[in-house]
Design a protein around this motif. Structure first.
Motif, PDB file in Angstrom:
ATOM      1  N   ALA A 135       0.744  -1.323  -0.086  1.00 21.84           N
ATOM      2  CA  ALA A 135       0.334  -0.085   0.120  1.00 21.84           C
ATOM      3  C   ALA A 135       0.645   1.263   0.476  1.00 21.84           C
ATOM      4  O   ALA A 135       1.700   1.190   1.049  1.00 21.84           O
ATOM      5  N   LEU A 136       0.406   2.127  -0.997  1.00 19.96           N
ATOM      6  CA  LEU A 136       1.236   3.413  -1.128  1.00 19.96           C
ATOM      7  C   LEU A 136       0.666   4.107   0.600  1.00 19.96           C
ATOM      8  O   LEU A 136      -0.499   4.666  -0.231  1.00 19.96           O
ATOM      9  N   ARG A 137       1.716   4.755   1.367  1.00 18.78           N
ATOM     10  CA  ARG A 137       1.507   5.685   2.327  1.00 18.78           C
ATOM     11  C   ARG A 137       1.984   6.880   2.350  1.00 18.78           C
ATOM     12  O   ARG A 137       1.656   7.403   3.173  1.00 18.78           O
ATOM     13  N   HIS A 138       2.624   7.030   1.835  1.00 17.01           N
ATOM     14  CA  HIS A 138       4.104   8.058   1.382  1.00 17.01           C
ATOM     15  C   HIS A 138       3.753   9.052   0.344  1.00 17.01           C
ATOM     16  O   HIS A 138       4.068   8.957  -0.717  1.00 17.01           O
ATOM     17  N   THR A 139       3.395  10.229  -0.065  1.00 13.36           N
ATOM     18  CA  THR A 139       3.357  11.232  -0.837  1.00 13.36           C
ATOM     19  C   THR A 139       5.164  11.976  -0.944  1.00 13.36           C
ATOM     20  O   THR A 139       5.679  12.104   0.008  1.00 13.36           O
ATOM     21  N   PHE A 140       4.973  11.976  -2.323  1.00 13.52           N
ATOM     22  CA  PHE A 140       6.915  12.643  -2.321  1.00 13.52           C
ATOM     23  C   PHE A 140       6.243  13.788  -3.580  1.00 13.52           C
ATOM     24  O   PHE A 140       7.135  14.521  -2.460  1.00 13.52           O
ATOM     25  N   VAL A 141       5.404  13.786  -3.750  1.00  9.37           N
ATOM     26  CA  VAL A 141       4.791  15.612  -4.201  1.00  9.37           C
ATOM     27  C   VAL A 141       3.682  15.316  -4.734  1.00  9.37           C
ATOM     28  O   VAL A 141       2.994  14.326  -5.415  1.00  9.37           O
ATOM     29  N   ASP A 142       2.988  16.502  -3.891  1.00  7.91           N
ATOM     30  CA  ASP A 142       1.651  16.606  -4.673  1.00  7.91           C
ATOM     31  C   ASP A 142       1.933  17.454  -5.532  1.00  7.91           C
ATOM     32  O   ASP A 142       1.698  19.212  -5.413  1.00  7.91           O
ATOM     33  N   LEU A 143       1.627  17.526  -7.018  1.00  4.72           N
ATOM     34  CA  LEU A 143       1.722  18.614  -7.821  1.00  4.72           C
ATOM     35  C   LEU A 143       0.081  19.450  -8.152  1.00  4.72           C
ATOM     36  O   LEU A 143      -0.358  20.255  -9.227  1.00  4.72           O
ATOM     37  N   GLY A 144      -0.619  18.602  -7.047  1.00  4.53           N
ATOM     38  CA  GLY A 144      -2.503  19.268  -7.606  1.00  4.53           C
ATOM     39  C   GLY A 144      -3.007  18.412  -8.861  1.00  4.53           C
ATOM     40  O   GLY A 144      -2.032  17.440  -9.029  1.00  4.53           O
ATOM     41  N   MET A 145      -3.948  19.239  -8.981  1.00  5.50           N
ATOM     42  CA  MET A 145      -4.678  19.129 -10.519  1.00  5.50           C
ATOM     43  C   MET A 145      -3.320  19.729 -12.030  1.00  5.50           C
ATOM     44  O   MET A 145      -4.195  20.658 -12.173  1.00  5.50           O
ATOM     45  N   SER A 146      -3.529  18.859 -12.735  1.00  5.13           N
ATOM     46  CA  SER A 146      -2.905  18.952 -13.561  1.00  5.13           C
ATOM     47  C   SER A 146      -3.878  18.270 -15.324  1.00  5.13           C
ATOM     48  O   SER A 146      -4.100  17.106 -15.010  1.00  5.13           O
ATOM     49  N   PRO A 147      -3.840  18.171 -16.964  1.00  8.42           N
ATOM     50  CA  PRO A 147      -4.225  17.790 -17.301  1.00  8.42           C
ATOM     51  C   PRO A 147      -2.958  17.559 -18.085  1.00  8.42           C
ATOM     52  O   PRO A 147      -2.199  17.384 -17.802  1.00  8.42           O
ATOM     53  N   ALA A 197       9.603  21.798  -4.170  1.00 10.13           N
ATOM     54  CA  ALA A 197       8.690  22.518  -5.169  1.00 10.13           C
ATOM     55  C   ALA A 197       7.755  24.108  -4.936  1.00 10.13           C
ATOM     56  O   ALA A 197       7.510  24.486  -5.667  1.00 10.13           O
ATOM     57  N   ARG A 198       7.508  23.871  -4.180  1.00 13.79           N
ATOM     58  CA  ARG A 198       6.598  24.902  -3.274  1.00 13.79           C
ATOM     59  C   ARG A 198       7.619  25.733  -3.107  1.00 13.79           C
ATOM     60  O   ARG A 198       6.568  26.596  -3.527  1.00 13.79           O
ATOM     61  N   GLU A 199       8.295  25.746  -2.545  1.00 10.25           N
ATOM     62  CA  GLU A 199       9.296  27.229  -2.896  1.00 10.25           C
ATOM     63  C   GLU A 199       9.423  27.824  -4.256  1.00 10.25           C
ATOM     64  O   GLU A 199       9.482  28.618  -4.427  1.00 10.25           O
ATOM     65  N   THR A 200       9.969  27.083  -5.189  1.00 11.30           N
ATOM     66  CA  THR A 200      10.224  26.313  -6.212  1.00 11.30           C
ATOM     67  C   THR A 200       8.750  27.936  -7.281  1.00 11.30           C
ATOM     68  O   THR A 200       9.329  28.774  -7.765  1.00 11.30           O
ATOM     69  N   LYS A 203       8.540  31.507  -5.794  1.00  9.93           N
ATOM     70  CA  LYS A 203       9.917  32.322  -6.236  1.00  9.93           C
ATOM     71  C   LYS A 203       9.532  32.728  -7.836  1.00  9.93           C
ATOM     72  O   LYS A 203       9.647  34.005  -7.985  1.00  9.93           O
ATOM     73  N   LEU A 204       8.982  31.462  -8.698  1.00 10.25           N
ATOM     74  CA  LEU A 204       8.534  32.039  -9.605  1.00 10.25           C
ATOM     75  C   LEU A 204       7.552  32.835  -9.828  1.00 10.25           C
ATOM     76  O   LEU A 204       7.639  34.382 -10.625  1.00 10.25           O
ATOM     77  N   LEU A 205       6.843  33.100  -9.409  1.00  8.27           N
ATOM     78  CA  LEU A 205       5.606  33.761  -9.056  1.00  8.27           C
ATOM     79  C   LEU A 205       5.933  35.342  -7.987  1.00  8.27           C
ATOM     80  O   LEU A 205       5.471  36.260  -8.983  1.00  8.27           O
ATOM     81  N   GLU A 206       6.759  35.217  -7.846  1.00  6.95           N
ATOM     82  CA  GLU A 206       7.479  36.045  -6.916  1.00  6.95           C
ATOM     83  C   GLU A 206       8.131  37.373  -8.171  1.00  6.95           C
ATOM     84  O   GLU A 206       7.676  38.457  -8.275  1.00  6.95           O
ATOM     85  N   PHE A 207       8.695  36.626  -9.182  1.00  8.44           N
ATOM     86  CA  PHE A 207       9.532  37.099 -10.192  1.00  8.44           C
ATOM     87  C   PHE A 207       8.456  37.607 -11.031  1.00  8.44           C
ATOM     88  O   PHE A 207       8.678  38.937 -11.470  1.00  8.44           O
ATOM     89  N   LEU A 208       7.797  36.870 -11.477  1.00  6.74           N
ATOM     90  CA  LEU A 208       6.385  37.432 -12.035  1.00  6.74           C
ATOM     91  C   LEU A 208       5.430  37.550 -12.146  1.00  6.74           C
ATOM     92  O   LEU A 208       5.622  39.147 -12.742  1.00  6.74           O
ATOM     93  N   ILE A 209       4.900  37.961 -10.911  1.00  2.06           N
ATOM     94  CA  ILE A 209       4.697  39.556 -10.451  1.00  2.06           C
ATOM     95  C   ILE A 209       5.070  41.340 -10.441  1.00  2.06           C
ATOM     96  O   ILE A 209       4.716  41.682 -10.821  1.00  2.06           O
ATOM     97  N   GLU A 210       6.949  40.967 -10.047  1.00  4.01           N
ATOM     98  CA  GLU A 210       7.210  41.671  -9.730  1.00  4.01           C
ATOM     99  C   GLU A 210       7.202  42.718 -11.305  1.00  4.01           C
ATOM    100  O   GLU A 210       7.552  43.984 -11.223  1.00  4.01           O
ATOM    101  N   TYR A 213       0.768  23.796 -12.376  1.00  3.34           N
ATOM    102  CA  TYR A 213       0.915  23.713 -11.068  1.00  3.34           C
ATOM    103  C   TYR A 213       1.622  24.969 -10.273  1.00  3.34           C
ATOM    104  O   TYR A 213       0.527  25.502  -8.937  1.00  3.34           O
ATOM    105  N   CYS A 214       1.837  26.264 -10.917  1.00  2.66           N
ATOM    106  CA  CYS A 214       1.460  26.730 -10.742  1.00  2.66           C
ATOM    107  C   CYS A 214       0.449  28.824 -10.992  1.00  2.66           C
ATOM    108  O   CYS A 214       1.039  29.574 -10.481  1.00  2.66           O
ATOM    109  N   GLY A 215      -0.090  28.357 -11.830  1.00  3.35           N
ATOM    110  CA  GLY A 215      -1.658  28.508 -11.706  1.00  3.35           C
ATOM    111  C   GLY A 215      -0.735  29.835 -12.863  1.00  3.35           C
ATOM    112  O   GLY A 215      -1.526  31.323 -12.660  1.00  3.35           O
ATOM    113  N   ILE A 216      -0.409  29.932 -13.883  1.00  2.00           N
ATOM    114  CA  ILE A 216       0.289  30.842 -14.986  1.00  2.00           C
ATOM    115  C   ILE A 216      -0.300  31.308 -16.047  1.00  2.00           C
ATOM    116  O   ILE A 216       0.253  29.200 -16.259  1.00  2.00           O
TER     117      ILE A 216
END
Ligand SMILES: [Zn+2]
Length: 440
Positions: free
Chosen positions: A42-54, A325-328, A331-338, A361-364
């Motif tokens: 049974a898989l019980r450990h998340t490596f990374v959750d990048l949300g919903m994606s097509p 992944a979350r921190e990246t 940072k990317l959104l910070e750069f783009l907003i600026e 993932y970043c909602g861009i």
């Protein structure tokens, strides 16, 4: 067709692996990701959750721009028993691969890499007119064509009808099938025995891993060799390459996980090359478990030791990736907003699958990126899946003169910055999101 395998290999007796008790507890409130693709735990450990994606290769045609799109969870688990990092199979390979937009022959550097491999392996194994090379997922014949030029008989196995047809037109004998134990049995019954089985960037895309690897020893001639290339999990983690995760890639391998899987199916990995391709890949060499003529290489021992030292046989190691992944993203959104607040024009370069994971993932969307450009005519005039950012031909950049160009295929950043040197005339900046947001 893909056969259904219920085989559950045992986890004893392989090299390079230790048994480890679960640490850190199940992530995500005990939600499981189903049984492990390899060992059934049974898989019980998340490596990374990048949300919903097509699906990252489902480029949207203009006529369908207002239609609904299917989104699937991009949540990756790691198995605490065998350390296979994996994504659940939300869509069947038939949906993804029977009409596939990816033609291997589009990349010049990839083609050169393949040609070098063919020269190397032909010498190393002494292949000739009496040999047989079988490639699993042979795509458009990008690799096997070089064996054909040397007069070495080949057989390609490729499920995508449109790309297999291109291979056949080039003179590369190709079966339009999915590989697994069933097809291996059929081929072996007809007397087909491969001196070399090749699989490049296919192992990650196989949902029925046990049937795929399990078919190899049947098809392999006694004394034959299997070489398999796949992106290296350690490079993904060290390089923060979370955008290389997409629904089409079901599994992400360390050497230690790959050794367990091959060993369970009667194959022994005896050598490994570390490659630059796809952000850092491994090429493993395997033979029948009973083949004693091929000794374990120093490179293999060394890499296995390094992975164990880096914690790849300790479940706790896998829990740190998600926060990076979350921190990246932040940072990317910070750069783009600026950039947008300063009134800058921002566009993308490239429309690779990894760009789609990143942007979703970043909602861009077009609120940050006006458009992107791509050299592949198949993608031009379409929209990126999910974000619906329009894809134009590269000439659009000279027309618009953007202030900022976000390079999505970061693994080709040097090549792209060189191609776009003319944009320096109006002072354009290049931004690469991975491993961290960097301005050039
Ligand atoms: Zn497992």
């Amino acid at each position: 067709m893909v056969s259904v395998s219920t085989r559950t290999p045992t986890s004893s007796g392989e090299s390079g692996a230790t048994s480890v008790a679960p640490a850190g507890g199940p992530a995500g409130g005990g939600v499981t990701g189903g049984p492990c693709r390899f060992c059934g735990a049974a898989l019980r450990h998340t490596f990374v959750d990048l949300g919903m994606s097509p699906l990252c290769e489902s480029y949207v045609e203009a006529a369908h721009e207002n239609a609904a799109e299917a989104f699937y969870p991009l949540r990756v688990h790691v198995c605490e028993q065998c350390y296979l990092v994996q994504l659940q199979e939300y869509v069947t390979p038939e949906d993804i691969f029977t009409e596939y937009a990816y033609f291997s022959s589009y990349s010049d550097s990839w083609l050169a890499h393949c040609r070098d491999y063919v020269d190397m392996i032909t010498d190393r194994l002494g292949l000739g007119g009496d040999s047989l090379v079988v490639e699993l997922a042979s795509n458009d014949g990008y690799l096997l064509q070089w064996f054909v030029h040397k007069g070495i008989p080949v057989l390609g196995i490729e499920p995508a009808v449109n790309v297999a047809k291109v291979a056949v037109d080039k003179g590369v004998r190709t079966l339009t099938e999915f590989f697994g134990t069933e097809l291996a049995d059929e081929l072996a019954a007809d007397g087909t025995q491969a001196d070399l089985i090749v699989g490049n960037n296919v192992l990650a895309q196989v949902p029925d891993l046990n049937s795929f690897v399990g078919g190899m020893p049947t098809l392999l001639a006694p004394g034959g060799v299997v070489t398999i290339e796949f992106p290296h999990l350690q490079k993904l983690v060290d390089g923060n390459q979370f955008d290389t995760i997409y629904h089409e890639h079901f599994s992400y391998f360390s050497l230690v996980a790959a050794e367990r899987i091959f060993s369970a199916h009667g194959l022994r990995i005896f050598d490994v090359d570390e490659l630059w391709t796809h952000g850092g890949s491994l090429r493993i060499y395997a033979c029948h478990a009973g083949n004693e003529r091929l000794a374990e290489s120093a490179a293999l021992t060394d890499l296995r030791d390094r992975e164990i030292a880096a914690g790849y046989t300790d479940i706790a190691t896998y829990s740190v990736f998600e926060e990076r992944a979350r921190e990246t993203k932040r940072k990317l959104l910070e750069f783009l907003i600026e950039a947008k607040r300063a009134g800058k024009t921002v566009v993308g370069y490239g429309a690779p699958g990894k760009g789609n994971t990143l942007l979703n993932y970043c909602g861009i969307r077009t609120d940050f990126l006006d458009f992107t450009v791509d050299r592949n005519p198949y993608k031009q005039g379409r929209f990126l899946p999910g974000t619906h950012i329009p894809i134009h031909a590269p000439e659009k950049i000279a027309e618009v003169e953007p202030d900022v160009i976000l390079i999505l295929p970061w693994n080709f950043k040097d090549e792209i910055i060189e191609q776009l040197a003319y944009t320096r005339e109006w002072g354009a900046q290049f931004v690469v999101p991975i491993p961290e947001v960097t301005v050039y």
